[in-house]
Design a protein around this motif. Sequence first.
Motif, PDB file in Angstrom:
ATOM      1  N   VAL A  15      35.531  65.492 -39.508  1.00 46.94           N
ATOM      2  CA  VAL A  15      34.391  66.146 -38.875  1.00 46.94           C
ATOM      3  C   VAL A  15      34.429  67.663 -39.002  1.00 46.94           C
ATOM      4  CG1 VAL A  15      33.958  64.256 -37.280  1.00 46.94           C
ATOM      5  CG2 VAL A  15      35.527  66.100 -36.604  1.00 46.94           C
ATOM      6  N   GLY A  16      35.455  68.190 -39.681  1.00 49.30           N
ATOM      7  CA  GLY A  16      35.444  69.608 -40.009  1.00 49.30           C
ATOM      8  C   GLY A  16      34.613  69.921 -41.228  1.00 49.30           C
ATOM      9  N   GLY A  17      34.203  68.888 -41.972  1.00 49.53           N
ATOM     10  CA  GLY A  17      33.437  69.079 -43.188  1.00 49.53           C
ATOM     11  C   GLY A  17      31.958  68.824 -42.993  1.00 49.53           C
ATOM     12  N   ILE A  18      31.161  69.260 -43.954  1.00 52.30           N
ATOM     13  CA  ILE A  18      29.707  69.191 -43.836  1.00 52.30           C
ATOM     14  C   ILE A  18      29.192  67.759 -43.889  1.00 52.30           C
ATOM     15  CG2 ILE A  18      29.321  69.531 -46.313  1.00 52.30           C
ATOM     16  CD1 ILE A  18      26.860  71.232 -45.552  1.00 52.30           C
ATOM     17  N   VAL A  19      29.902  66.863 -44.584  1.00 54.94           N
ATOM     18  CA  VAL A  19      29.470  65.456 -44.631  1.00 54.94           C
ATOM     19  C   VAL A  19      29.683  64.805 -43.271  1.00 54.94           C
ATOM     20  CG1 VAL A  19      29.800  63.203 -45.694  1.00 54.94           C
ATOM     21  CG2 VAL A  19      29.893  65.264 -47.102  1.00 54.94           C
ATOM     22  N   GLY A  20      30.869  64.983 -42.702  1.00 53.54           N
ATOM     23  CA  GLY A  20      31.137  64.418 -41.379  1.00 53.54           C
ATOM     24  C   GLY A  20      30.187  64.955 -40.324  1.00 53.54           C
ATOM     25  N   GLN A  21      29.891  66.257 -40.388  1.00 52.33           N
ATOM     26  CA  GLN A  21      28.958  66.854 -39.442  1.00 52.33           C
ATOM     27  C   GLN A  21      27.544  66.319 -39.651  1.00 52.33           C
ATOM     28  OE1 GLN A  21      29.651  71.057 -40.082  1.00 52.33           O
ATOM     29  NE2 GLN A  21      31.831  70.774 -39.652  1.00 52.33           N
ATOM     30  N   GLY A  22      27.196  66.022 -40.894  1.00 51.38           N
ATOM     31  CA  GLY A  22      25.885  65.432 -41.166  1.00 51.38           C
ATOM     32  C   GLY A  22      25.749  64.037 -40.586  1.00 51.38           C
ATOM     33  N   ILE A  23      26.833  63.250 -40.643  1.00 53.87           N
ATOM     34  CA  ILE A  23      26.814  61.915 -40.039  1.00 53.87           C
ATOM     35  C   ILE A  23      26.662  62.044 -38.525  1.00 53.87           C
ATOM     36  CG2 ILE A  23      28.169  59.819 -39.642  1.00 53.87           C
ATOM     37  CD1 ILE A  23      29.459  60.307 -42.416  1.00 53.87           C
ATOM     38  N   ILE A  24      27.387  62.983 -37.921  1.00 49.74           N
ATOM     39  CA  ILE A  24      27.247  63.220 -36.482  1.00 49.74           C
ATOM     40  C   ILE A  24      25.805  63.575 -36.135  1.00 49.74           C
ATOM     41  CG2 ILE A  24      27.877  64.752 -34.570  1.00 49.74           C
ATOM     42  CD1 ILE A  24      30.628  65.075 -35.918  1.00 49.74           C
ATOM     43  N   LYS A  25      25.221  64.495 -36.872  1.00 52.16           N
ATOM     44  CA  LYS A  25      23.830  64.893 -36.609  1.00 52.16           C
ATOM     45  C   LYS A  25      22.897  63.692 -36.662  1.00 52.16           C
ATOM     46  CE  LYS A  25      24.069  69.643 -38.431  1.00 52.16           C
ATOM     47  NZ  LYS A  25      23.552  70.563 -39.474  1.00 52.16           N
ATOM     48  N   SER A  26      23.106  62.841 -37.662  1.00 53.65           N
ATOM     49  CA  SER A  26      22.225  61.681 -37.825  1.00 53.65           C
ATOM     50  C   SER A  26      22.374  60.696 -36.675  1.00 53.65           C
ATOM     51  CB  SER A  26      22.515  60.989 -39.164  1.00 53.65           C
ATOM     52  OG  SER A  26      22.189  61.835 -40.249  1.00 53.65           O
TER      53      SER A  26
END
Length: 362
Positions: A15-26
């Motif tokens: 979740v430190g990366g942009i992909v993990g953060q994108g999944i969180i946002k979704s």
Amino acid sequence: MILKNNAASVIVTGVGGIVGQGIIKSLKHNNSLKERRVNYKIIGLDASPMSVGLYCVDKGILVPNSTDGKYIQSLINVSKEHNIDAIYVSTDPELDVINKNIQSIEIETNSKVLINRADVVRIGRDKWHTYQFLKKAGFPTPKTVLPSHVNDLVAEFGFPLVVKPREGFGSKLFHVVHDLDQLEVAITQIRMSGWKPIVQEYIAGDKSGSEYSTGIVLSSKRNNIISSITMKKLSRFGQTYKAFIEDNYDVRTLSERVSLAIGSTGAINIQTKVQGDEHKIIEINPRFSASCPIRTIAGVNEPDLVYRDNVLNEEIRVTDYNRIVCMRYFDEMYIDYSTFNKISKHKYIKVIRPNFPNSLGC
């Protein structure tokens, strides 16, 4: 409305990366809807207390790096402790190690690991294997060679050429070279970093230098497409910073054919560039992409769709979405030292309510 018993506890790794953060946002966007099929409790994992996603979930937990021998057991322990229903894997290194251990993870935890098949990951993660697959299947793609055959590529195309790692991601060690000296330097830099280089025909793209990115979700059981949506994008440092979601029928259908041919089961991302009147496939990412929250706002929430297909066994087909323009920008996360010290010391932290203004849905 939420259907009865469709509350889910899920892990998002990296979740430190942009992909993990994108999944969180979704997932958090889904939770904000009045009518939703699932309500997600999100457990975020990362190896560093400086990972912003740890502070944007219901509980953030520090785990070893994926190269650490204790990583898999740590993932299993967290899954069992929190009765996890599904695990979202966001980073490329984690894809490899989790795929090798997926059977033991799912048996020990009763959690569903939401990643593509091992052979699809192998083809997509190694750009030389990607090229060989695309060429054999008859899909348009830039000509690519190993360094031992670079003279043939220079003789055929001249310069510029692209040099990049077979195992790379984003724009790391990506080079556009304009002569033999630059070519040799780029190959050497990649080798000295412990990776293997490939050399590729240069595709300039359209006048704006845009690429096209198509996110596709395929059913894990039925070999059919659940959703597909294409965006025209401008990139900086290997990441999308402006995007235009339109129809782009030709790009979308080409990408759909690739995803079916490779046998994807889940989320996959196909990157293309224009050469003349033809779109050429330049990359296959066998996972959720960093642009998945853009598609979510357009009406195609890929993390939610993958969960509902894999865990709830729903039959889903999404064909409608909004035509939108996305403009990304830097933002900040603020936490006080006591919060930072707590996760550094105790290795976990429950959801926080910062005393400072934050975004990312916190």
